[in-house]
Motif scaffolding. Structure first.
Motif, mmCIF file in Angstrom:
data_model
loop_
_atom_site.group_PDB
_atom_site.id
_atom_site.type_symbol
_atom_site.label_atom_id
_atom_site.label_comp_id
_atom_site.label_asym_id
_atom_site.label_seq_id
_atom_site.Cartn_x
_atom_site.Cartn_y
_atom_site.Cartn_z
ATOM 1 N N ILE A 212 -38.394 -19.612 4.905
ATOM 2 C CA ILE A 212 -39.732 -19.735 4.323
ATOM 3 C C ILE A 212 -40.256 -18.353 3.942
ATOM 4 O O ILE A 212 -39.954 -17.352 4.584
ATOM 5 C CB ILE A 212 -40.651 -20.449 5.355
ATOM 6 N N TYR A 213 -41.040 -18.316 2.839
ATOM 7 C CA TYR A 213 -41.843 -17.115 2.537
ATOM 8 C C TYR A 213 -43.206 -17.342 3.169
ATOM 9 O O TYR A 213 -43.833 -18.359 2.845
ATOM 10 C CB TYR A 213 -42.075 -16.937 1.027
ATOM 11 N N PRO A 214 -43.722 -16.464 3.983
ATOM 12 C CA PRO A 214 -43.075 -15.294 4.571
ATOM 13 C C PRO A 214 -42.277 -15.697 5.813
ATOM 14 O O PRO A 214 -42.595 -16.696 6.467
ATOM 15 C CB PRO A 214 -44.271 -14.416 4.970
ATOM 16 N N GLY A 215 -41.288 -14.872 6.157
ATOM 17 C CA GLY A 215 -40.515 -15.086 7.374
ATOM 18 C C GLY A 215 -41.384 -14.934 8.616
ATOM 19 O O GLY A 215 -42.543 -14.504 8.538
ATOM 20 N N PRO A 216 -40.850 -15.326 9.790
ATOM 21 C CA PRO A 216 -41.679 -15.415 11.008
ATOM 22 C C PRO A 216 -42.354 -14.101 11.414
ATOM 23 O O PRO A 216 -43.500 -14.118 11.882
ATOM 24 C CB PRO A 216 -40.688 -15.885 12.090
ATOM 25 N N ASP A 217 -41.679 -12.972 11.234
ATOM 26 C CA ASP A 217 -42.281 -11.697 11.645
ATOM 27 C C ASP A 217 -43.526 -11.401 10.807
ATOM 28 O O ASP A 217 -44.615 -11.123 11.342
ATOM 29 C CB ASP A 217 -41.227 -10.573 11.494
ATOM 30 N N LEU A 218 -43.399 -11.500 9.488
ATOM 31 C CA LEU A 218 -44.551 -11.241 8.619
ATOM 32 C C LEU A 218 -45.649 -12.294 8.831
ATOM 33 O O LEU A 218 -46.840 -11.963 8.891
ATOM 34 C CB LEU A 218 -44.103 -11.201 7.152
ATOM 35 N N LEU A 219 -45.262 -13.545 8.978
ATOM 36 C CA LEU A 219 -46.265 -14.608 9.156
ATOM 37 C C LEU A 219 -47.067 -14.385 10.448
ATOM 38 O O LEU A 219 -48.290 -14.575 10.473
ATOM 39 C CB LEU A 219 -45.583 -15.983 9.165
ATOM 40 N N SER A 220 -46.407 -13.928 11.507
ATOM 41 C CA SER A 220 -47.122 -13.625 12.754
ATOM 42 C C SER A 220 -48.113 -12.477 12.560
ATOM 43 O O SER A 220 -49.226 -12.499 13.107
ATOM 44 C CB SER A 220 -46.140 -13.229 13.861
ATOM 45 N N ARG A 221 -47.708 -11.483 11.774
ATOM 46 C CA ARG A 221 -48.638 -10.361 11.536
ATOM 47 C C ARG A 221 -49.839 -10.829 10.709
ATOM 48 O O ARG A 221 -50.970 -10.365 10.909
ATOM 49 C CB ARG A 221 -47.916 -9.215 10.821
ATOM 50 N N CYS A 223 -51.137 -13.828 10.778
ATOM 51 C CA CYS A 223 -51.988 -14.597 11.693
ATOM 52 C C CYS A 223 -52.773 -13.665 12.615
ATOM 53 O O CYS A 223 -53.971 -13.861 12.827
ATOM 54 C CB CYS A 223 -51.125 -15.569 12.497
ATOM 55 N N ALA A 224 -52.096 -12.645 13.124
ATOM 56 C CA ALA A 224 -52.758 -11.710 14.046
ATOM 57 C C ALA A 224 -53.944 -11.016 13.379
ATOM 58 O O ALA A 224 -54.913 -10.648 14.034
ATOM 59 C CB ALA A 224 -51.745 -10.676 14.546
ATOM 60 N N ARG A 225 -53.875 -10.831 12.069
ATOM 61 C CA ARG A 225 -54.977 -10.162 11.359
ATOM 62 C C ARG A 225 -55.987 -11.160 10.790
ATOM 63 O O ARG A 225 -56.891 -10.783 10.039
ATOM 64 C CB ARG A 225 -54.427 -9.284 10.241
ATOM 65 N N GLY A 226 -55.784 -12.443 11.058
ATOM 66 C CA GLY A 226 -56.758 -13.440 10.596
ATOM 67 C C GLY A 226 -56.646 -13.790 9.126
ATOM 68 O O GLY A 226 -57.630 -14.235 8.519
ATOM 69 N N VAL A 227 -55.469 -13.588 8.530
ATOM 70 C CA VAL A 227 -55.284 -13.948 7.114
ATOM 71 C C VAL A 227 -55.063 -15.460 7.011
ATOM 72 O O VAL A 227 -54.122 -15.991 7.604
ATOM 73 C CB VAL A 227 -54.062 -13.210 6.511
ATOM 74 N N ALA A 248 -42.885 -26.075 7.153
ATOM 75 C CA ALA A 248 -43.979 -25.130 6.903
ATOM 76 C C ALA A 248 -45.037 -25.223 8.002
ATOM 77 O O ALA A 248 -45.540 -24.208 8.494
ATOM 78 C CB ALA A 248 -44.604 -25.407 5.538
ATOM 79 N N LEU A 249 -45.354 -26.458 8.394
ATOM 80 C CA LEU A 249 -46.363 -26.658 9.441
ATOM 81 C C LEU A 249 -45.875 -26.106 10.779
ATOM 82 O O LEU A 249 -46.640 -25.510 11.545
ATOM 83 C CB LEU A 249 -46.702 -28.147 9.564
ATOM 84 N N ARG A 250 -44.573 -26.304 11.044
ATOM 85 C CA ARG A 250 -44.010 -25.764 12.278
ATOM 86 C C ARG A 250 -44.063 -24.235 12.271
ATOM 87 O O ARG A 250 -44.421 -23.601 13.261
ATOM 88 C CB ARG A 250 -42.562 -26.262 12.434
ATOM 89 N N ALA A 251 -43.718 -23.641 11.135
ATOM 90 C CA ALA A 251 -43.749 -22.173 11.028
ATOM 91 C C ALA A 251 -45.171 -21.659 11.249
ATOM 92 O O ALA A 251 -45.384 -20.642 11.923
ATOM 93 C CB ALA A 251 -43.225 -21.742 9.658
ATOM 94 N N ALA A 252 -46.153 -22.380 10.670
ATOM 95 C CA ALA A 252 -47.553 -21.967 10.845
ATOM 96 C C ALA A 252 -47.938 -21.992 12.321
ATOM 97 O O ALA A 252 -48.524 -21.035 12.846
ATOM 98 C CB ALA A 252 -48.463 -22.888 10.036
ATOM 99 N N ALA A 253 -47.602 -23.091 12.987
ATOM 100 C CA ALA A 253 -47.962 -23.228 14.406
ATOM 101 C C ALA A 253 -47.261 -22.159 15.244
ATOM 102 O O ALA A 253 -47.873 -21.545 16.127
ATOM 103 C CB ALA A 253 -47.602 -24.623 14.891
ATOM 104 N N GLU A 254 -45.986 -21.920 14.960
ATOM 105 C CA GLU A 254 -45.239 -20.917 15.743
ATOM 106 C C GLU A 254 -45.797 -19.513 15.546
ATOM 107 O O GLU A 254 -45.715 -18.675 16.440
ATOM 108 C CB GLU A 254 -43.751 -20.967 15.365
ATOM 109 N N ALA A 255 -46.354 -19.256 14.363
ATOM 110 C CA ALA A 255 -46.943 -17.930 14.113
ATOM 111 C C ALA A 255 -48.311 -17.795 14.778
ATOM 112 O O ALA A 255 -48.854 -16.684 14.845
ATOM 113 C CB ALA A 255 -47.061 -17.701 12.610
#
Ligand SMILES: [Zn+2]
Ligand SMILES: [Zn+2]
Length: 274
Positions: A212-221, A223-227, A248-255
């Motif tokens: 998925i775009y973005p991958g888990p590392d970027l997606l977590s960052r 989320c951490a910044r409230g984007v 996509a929903l799983r990736a969102a939740a995991e981030a």
């Protein structure tokens, strides 16, 4: 759920204006309904439209630009008016030297969402083999150029959602770990500062990166910044509308996300996950 990023025009025959027909739009919406979506947003590339032709002299751009933006608008607005669960959007490139042309091209219409995209850096295409920047510069330089454009586009305030944040990963080697790390931080910082959404796009699953775009590392960052994020497939054919939204929903939740955004009239509202 709404798919915020889809195209009517297939990649292999993008200039066939017949896709702006009731039949094509009906098939597109039917595919969204089959996937259990509440609505689908059509976001054709700005470079399909003659009104964007003066923006850039590159042969690729000049060769892709034949549609009438009024015909696009009217076909979708008509379908929306008779009750199709449609949103009308556009995927707009960021061309810093010619952005005024694109701003003018989009002016005066009540878009539901305007997506911002970086498909090119100075040296060539990020996601297109024929003019690939990867043939000309090394991955570190490509990612730096890409991120420079991406962050400036986000901060321009012209876009509701910035698309496929780590797009280059599917089209050439990754940069060094240090450049990747600084790229992710710069993208997340710029989106947070701009108050701009990112998309979680399942298109990456259909490309070489198989991620998925973005991958888990970027997606977590992000989320951490409230984007905030929206869901998208970047489908260029009905069968990919709403593609792999469960992932996509799983990736969102995991981030760490507990909600996604939905756009209408360029306003966004939060929809809780789960
Ligand atoms: Zn794109
Ligand atoms: Zn797209």
């Amino acid at each position: 759920m709404v798919d915020h990023h889809t195209h009517l025009a297939p990649d292999d025959d993008p200039l066939d204006e017949a896709v702006l027909s009731v039949e094509t739009i009906t098939a597109h919406v039917a595919a969204a309904m089959d996937r259990g979506l509440d609505a689908v947003c059509v976001t054709e590339h700005v470079y399909r439209f003659r009104v964007a032709k003066p923006a850039w002299a590159h042969p690729y751009w000049q060769g892709q630009t034949e549609w009438d933006i009024d015909a696009y608008w009217e076909a979708l607005a008509e379908a929306k008016e008779i009750g199709f669960p449609l949103r009308i959007g556009i995927e707009c490139d960021w061309l810093p030297e010619h952005q005024d042309v694109l701003v003018d091209a989009l002016a005066g219409r009540p878009w539901d969402v305007i997506l911002g995209s970086i498909h090119w850096v100075d040296e060539g295409a990020v996601d297109y083999d024929l003019y690939s920047a990867f043939d000309v510069i090394d991955p570190d330089a490509l990612w730096r150029g890409y991120v420079d454009r991406y962050t400036r586009a986000a901060l321009s305030g012209q876009f509701d959602v910035m698309t496929h944040a780590d797009l280059p990963k599917s089209f050439g080697p990754l940069p060094s770990a240090a450049v990747l790390d600084e790229s992710y931080d710069a993208i997340a910082d710029a989106l947070a500062e701009a108050g701009c959404c990112a998309e979680i796009s399942t298109a990456g699953l259909r490309k070489a990166a198989r991620e998925i775009y973005p991958g888990p590392d970027l997606l977590s960052r992000l989320c951490a910044r409230g984007v905030p994020v929206v869901l998208s497939s970047d489908a260029h054919e009905p069968e990919n509308v709403g593609f792999a939204f469960d992932q996509a929903l799983r990736a969102a939740a995991e981030a760490g996300y507990s909600e996604v955004m939905e756009f209408s009239g360029r306003d966004r509202r939060a929809v809780p996950l789960g």
